[in-house]
Write an enzyme that holds these catalytic residues in place. Structure first.
Site, mmCIF file in Angstrom:
data_model
loop_
_atom_site.group_PDB
_atom_site.id
_atom_site.type_symbol
_atom_site.label_atom_id
_atom_site.label_comp_id
_atom_site.label_asym_id
_atom_site.label_seq_id
_atom_site.Cartn_x
_atom_site.Cartn_y
_atom_site.Cartn_z
ATOM 1 N N ASP A 61 10.229 2.251 -5.306
ATOM 2 C CA ASP A 61 9.244 2.846 -4.396
ATOM 3 C C ASP A 61 8.376 3.871 -5.130
ATOM 4 O O ASP A 61 8.876 4.759 -5.811
ATOM 5 C CB ASP A 61 9.972 3.525 -3.236
ATOM 6 N N SER A 96 4.763 3.876 2.712
ATOM 7 C CA SER A 96 5.878 2.954 2.507
ATOM 8 C C SER A 96 6.173 2.111 3.741
ATOM 9 O O SER A 96 6.654 0.984 3.614
ATOM 10 C CB SER A 96 7.131 3.725 2.084
ATOM 11 N N HIS A 153 15.167 4.863 6.129
ATOM 12 C CA HIS A 153 13.838 5.192 5.615
ATOM 13 C C HIS A 153 12.902 3.991 5.728
ATOM 14 O O HIS A 153 13.312 2.877 6.035
ATOM 15 C CB HIS A 153 13.940 5.675 4.166
ATOM 16 N N THR A 186 11.144 1.956 3.751
ATOM 17 C CA THR A 186 11.195 0.701 3.000
ATOM 18 C C THR A 186 12.293 -0.239 3.492
ATOM 19 O O THR A 186 12.014 -1.403 3.776
ATOM 20 C CB THR A 186 11.317 0.978 1.494
ATOM 21 N N HIS A 209 6.232 12.469 -5.917
ATOM 22 C CA HIS A 209 5.588 13.404 -4.992
ATOM 23 C C HIS A 209 5.739 14.852 -5.450
ATOM 24 O O HIS A 209 4.892 15.693 -5.140
ATOM 25 C CB HIS A 209 6.176 13.255 -3.586
ATOM 26 N N ASP A 257 5.871 -0.739 -3.753
ATOM 27 C CA ASP A 257 4.979 -0.798 -2.591
ATOM 28 C C ASP A 257 3.634 -0.138 -2.854
ATOM 29 O O ASP A 257 2.638 -0.453 -2.219
ATOM 30 C CB ASP A 257 5.647 -0.156 -1.365
ATOM 31 N N HIS A 258 3.586 0.792 -3.828
ATOM 32 C CA HIS A 258 2.357 1.514 -4.146
ATOM 33 C C HIS A 258 2.615 2.383 -5.370
ATOM 34 O O HIS A 258 3.762 2.665 -5.714
ATOM 35 C CB HIS A 258 1.921 2.406 -2.976
#
Length: 464
Positions: A47, A97, A148, A150, A286, A324-325
């Site tokens: 992720d 996500s 979460h 995902t 992050h 995912d990104h």
């Protein structure tokens, strides 16, 4: 055995020989229409993994252990197939996500924050429900909370990814075969707002509930669904477990959870479909935490090795590896000596700043950072950090003080050579790799939603 030694070699002994990296173009389709090719699916998500994260983790492994990552070995030995994937949601170029996983899980782009719920409120049936109805064993494994975004994107429909207590309750009736991760607070009576004993409800419904690593290792009964919840919140960062024997005893690694899950679900003659997520990669990005980021990417790569070794032996399993990104777009801009400091890291930035009981003096902070990561910052740099302690003007995702973590990362760039473009998700096209039957049909560029029907087609599962 120490967690860092659980897997010491890169993916080896792959039984499938070199293959062409890309299939032929077929009109405007990004994935071929192919006949059933695989009985099993292992869908692996790092992720928030920017390309720089993959690159630097591979460099760190080479310089510290003399081996390349299992992911990159698929490319260098040409045993896997590679593509770029776009990652947008239905309402933004930059996905979150929830929408990212829902694109794979439900086959349609949905608004950010939604889990398989369209803008008009209609639902898209999650893929693990489809696989379960087809008779396959299904489940999710993650290094963050099992509720979460995902894992949830493969499992349920919910308008709000943030309602993890409700998501925990939604999982109950699904009776998926294996669900493992963190998030005990969403199951405990004393932590839930409604005071429901959700762990008790799962046991009453016939689940085997494992609450620590030893209980997970002992699991063998596949006649009952399994819920493994090993801590409150996300699992600890991999780097922070290296010097902590108690954490190693209590909480399994992602590779260990993956190995146990494959042991259990592979007993189903009709096959299985599972999702494996390295969720803390996104959390570290992050907070611009280089140690947390790269060592959790390596932990994810150890899980990749487990999956690839299984698939190479099994020959009926398609392994899909992606993200995912992107997030924060880190990169190495310094020299060899700077980057090699990462080899000496004992702890993450989260440990340095998040575990403090009181505000330290400049000298105490300098000493703490040197103990954790092997370099001594200057007094002026420590004073800049201390001036940001207790700042409440800007909260970051998964951290309480965004300016503090941003400043620490900025200071660390001078010592490690690692720089950051930001602290948030990006719209980058991302890496997509496949190994196993059917992977040879992968095209050079795909939409995230294409993978939904791809998995169904490859396994001959009805698109209900």
């Amino acid at each position: 055995m120490k967690r860092r030694d659980f897997f010491t070699n890169s993916a080896a002994g792959l039984a499938i020989g070199p293959l062409s990296l890309f299939g032929k173009q077929n009109g405007h389709n990004t994935l071929s229409k192919v006949k059933q090719g695989a009985k099993n699916i292992i869908f692996m998500v790092s992720d928030g993994m920017s390309t720089g994260t993959l690159n630097m983790a591979d460099l760190l492994l080479k310089r510290k252990h003399g081996r390349e990552s299992s992911w990159m070995k698929l490319y260098t030995e040409q045993t896997g197939h590679r593509a770029f994937m776009e990652t947008s949601s239905s309402n933004a170029l930059v996905t979150d996500s929830a929408a990212g996983s829902s694109a794979w899980g439900g086959g349609k782009k949905v608004p950010n924050g939604n889990l398989n719920v369209n803008a008009d409120g209609s639902f898209n049936k999650p893929i693990l429900q489809k696989f379960k109805e087809a008779g396959k064993s299904v489940g999710c494994v993650t290094s963050v909370t099992i509720t979460h975004a995902t894992p949830a994107g493969f499992c349920i429909n919910n308008k709000s990814r943030g309602d993890e207590s409700e998501i925990a309750a939604q999982y109950l009736d699904l009776k998926f075969d294996v669900m493992m991760g963190g998030g005990a607070e969403f199951f405990l009576t004393e932590k839930r707002k409604d005071k429901t004993d959700l762990f008790g409800a799962y046991e009453k419904a016939g689940y085997n509930v494992a609450r620590d690593r030893n209980a997970m290792i002992a699991l063998s009964d596949v006649s009952k669904p399994i819920l493994g919840i090993f801590c409150e919140g996300a699992l600890p960062y991999s780097l922070d477990t290296f010097e902590n024997s108690e954490l190693q005893k209590a909480v399994p690694s992602l590779a260990e959870m993956t190995s146990k899950t494959l042991e259990l679900v592979s007993k189903n003659k009709k096959g299985f479909a599972i999702q494996i997520e390295g969720g803390k990669v996104d959390w570290a990005a992050h907070s611009n935490d280089a140690g947390g980021l790269l060592y959790d990417q390596i932990a994810f790569d150890e899980a990749i090795k487990v999956a690839l070794d299984f698939a190479a032996k099994d020959k009926e399993t398609l392994v899909i590896i992606t993200t995912d990104h992107g997030n924060a777009n880190p990169g190495l801009f310094g020299g060899d000596k700077q980057f090699d400091l990462l080899q000496k890291f004992k702890h993450t930035n989260n440990w340095i700043l998040g575990d403090l009981k009181e505000i330290p003096s400049p000298s105490q902070l300098i000493e703490r950072i040197e103990f954790a990561q092997g370099y001594a910052i200057k007094t002026a740099e420590a004073e800049r950090l201390l001036a940001l302690f207790g700042s409440k003007n800007e909260h970051g995702l998964y951290i309480t003080n965004k300016p503090l973590f941003r400043e620490l990362a900025s200071i660390q760039t001078r010592y490690t050579g690692i720089g950051w473009a930001g602290m948030d998700h990006s719209a980058d096209y991302v890496e997509l790799a496949m190994f196993g039957p059917g992977s040879e049909h992968l095209k050079p560029f795909v939409k995230n939603t294409d993978l939904h029907n791809w998995m169904l087609d490859m396994t001959g599962t009805a698109k209900v």
